[in-house]
Design a protein around this motif. Structure first.
Motif, PDB file in Angstrom:
ATOM      1  N   GLY A   1       0.750  -0.905   0.068  1.00 52.39           N
ATOM      2  CA  GLY A   1      -0.291  -0.167   0.337  1.00 52.39           C
ATOM      3  C   GLY A   1       0.840   0.978  -0.020  1.00 52.39           C
ATOM      4  O   GLY A   1       2.265   1.424  -0.564  1.00 52.39           O
ATOM      5  N   PRO A   2      -0.354   2.081   0.940  1.00 51.83           N
ATOM      6  CA  PRO A   2       0.825   3.488   0.313  1.00 51.83           C
ATOM      7  C   PRO A   2       1.732   3.747   1.752  1.00 51.83           C
ATOM      8  O   PRO A   2       2.291   5.674   1.473  1.00 51.83           O
ATOM      9  CB  PRO A   2       0.247   4.241  -0.125  1.00 51.83           C
ATOM     10  N   THR A   3       1.795   3.381   2.060  1.00 52.06           N
ATOM     11  CA  THR A   3       1.995   3.628   3.779  1.00 52.06           C
ATOM     12  C   THR A   3       3.906   3.892   4.576  1.00 52.06           C
ATOM     13  O   THR A   3       4.024   2.750   3.266  1.00 52.06           O
ATOM     14  CB  THR A   3       0.927   3.191   5.461  1.00 52.06           C
TER      15      THR A   3
ATOM     16  N   ASP B   1       4.421   0.105   4.590  1.00 53.08           N
ATOM     17  CA  ASP B   1       4.083  -1.372   3.230  1.00 53.08           C
ATOM     18  C   ASP B   1       5.533  -1.314   2.941  1.00 53.08           C
ATOM     19  O   ASP B   1       6.043  -0.619   1.642  1.00 53.08           O
ATOM     20  CB  ASP B   1       3.910  -0.240   1.647  1.00 53.08           C
TER      21      ASP B   1
ATOM     22  N   ARG C   1       0.687   7.871  -2.769  1.00 55.04           N
ATOM     23  CA  ARG C   1       0.406   7.447  -4.011  1.00 55.04           C
ATOM     24  C   ARG C   1       0.945   6.266  -4.661  1.00 55.04           C
ATOM     25  O   ARG C   1       0.689   5.259  -4.885  1.00 55.04           O
ATOM     26  CB  ARG C   1      -1.550   7.614  -4.537  1.00 55.04           C
TER      27      ARG C   1
ATOM     28  N   MET D   1       2.404   3.103  -4.550  1.00 56.47           N
ATOM     29  CA  MET D   1       1.983   2.094  -5.036  1.00 56.47           C
ATOM     30  C   MET D   1       1.926   1.195  -7.214  1.00 56.47           C
ATOM     31  O   MET D   1       2.106   0.836  -7.670  1.00 56.47           O
ATOM     32  CB  MET D   1       0.131   2.077  -4.775  1.00 56.47           C
TER      33      MET D   1
ATOM     34  N   SER E   1      -9.151  -1.698  -6.805  1.00 57.45           N
ATOM     35  CA  SER E   1      -8.606  -0.653  -6.523  1.00 57.45           C
ATOM     36  C   SER E   1      -7.245   0.409  -7.054  1.00 57.45           C
ATOM     37  O   SER E   1      -6.902   1.067  -6.810  1.00 57.45           O
ATOM     38  CB  SER E   1      -8.150  -0.220  -4.968  1.00 57.45           C
TER      39      SER E   1
ATOM     40  N   ALA F   1      -2.055  -8.164  -3.135  1.00 62.43           N
ATOM     41  CA  ALA F   1      -2.681  -7.494  -1.747  1.00 62.43           C
ATOM     42  C   ALA F   1      -2.807  -7.922  -1.015  1.00 62.43           C
ATOM     43  O   ALA F   1      -3.008  -9.147  -0.548  1.00 62.43           O
ATOM     44  CB  ALA F   1      -3.826  -6.435  -2.239  1.00 62.43           C
TER      45      ALA F   1
END
Length: 253
Positions: free
Chosen positions: A76-78, A81, A120, A123, A138, A152
């Motif tokens: 993901g974007p954090t 991740d 973002r 990703m 998504s 994912a």
């Protein structure tokens, strides 16, 4: 499709939230079920935290042992991740922004009236040389590099990625499975199950006990790539259970 060679896979589940118990994993079961249809056997599952060195170590151990490896989580974007970085390190390659992934994300967020921020854009990062696995849910795609599939952590997104991969992997003959159930203690039918596997080579019998309504019972899953062998083993077991005084429920209890 080869019906002789057994193709194998492993799943590496990545995420502190799984290990803490705050989130229950659902990906392993859906990947395992999907793999069986592709003629591939899931042989091992490992769960590791969001720690790069542990991801790299586990990945290198299993990717040398199995035909395919699937990872779930951490794309993901954090800040936590870190799966893409760990995969790249394990493979000895760099990390790049995939142009097609960037374009997909730009279209996805533009259609929703928002911007493709730096977070973002994370990703769209992939190990150098990777291909993309489409994600209709998504926008952010999965990643394929060699025999490794980076997917994912969100189960319904993983399901869509698996759907996109259907028929794309080389595998053997898919497993055929048949379930029967009986209100029988495992200890009293253990010899019969053992005899079933002996009499029908290539058949595996899984026994899954339960306790309900004050009684002990079990469901039995008979599996093989040979449907005729499965059917014959079911007939044998059914007759054996009934001879011992246990009624059989086709399809399980």
């Amino acid at each position: 499709m080869s019906d002789e060679r057994i193709w194998t896979a492993a799943v590496l589940v990545i995420g502190d939230e799984i290990l803490s118990g705050r989130t229950q994993d659902k990906n392993v079961s859906q990947i395992a079920t999907w793999l069986e249809v592709q003629g591939i056997r899931l042989r091992e599952v490992r769960i590791v935290p969001d720690v790069e060195v542990e991801i790299v170590e586990a990945l290198n151990a299993i990717r040398a042992r199995y035909d395919y490896v699937f990872t779930t989580g951490g794309i993901g974007p954090t800040h936590d991740d870190i799966t893409v970085d760990a995969v790249a390190k394990a493979l000895g390659v760099g990390v790049v922004i995939h142009p097609a992934a960037r374009a997909i994300l730009e279209r996805y967020y533009s259609a929703r009236g928002t911007e493709l921020t730096e977070a973002r854009l994370r990703m769209a990062r992939v190990p150098e040389g990777a291909e993309l696995i489409p994600n209709r849910m998504s926008g952010a795609p999965g990643i394929r590099i060699g025999n490794l599939f980076v997917m994912a952590g969100v189960p319904h997104i993983t399901a869509g990625m698996l759907d996109a991969l259907t028929g794309e992997l080389e595998g053997g003959a898919p497993l055929v499975a048949h379930t029967i159930g009986a209100w029988a203690p495992e200890s009293e039918i253990a010899d019969l199950l053992r005899q079933g596997e002996k009499d029908y080579p290539g058949v595996a019998i899984g026994s899954y006990p339960f306790f309900r309504e004050g009684k002990t019972g079990a469901n039995f899953v008979i599996r093989s790539t040979d449907g005729d062998q499965v059917a014959a083993c079911v007939v044998m077991l059914t007759a054996g259970f009934e001879a011992l005084g246990y009624a059989v429920t086709d399809g399980g209890i």
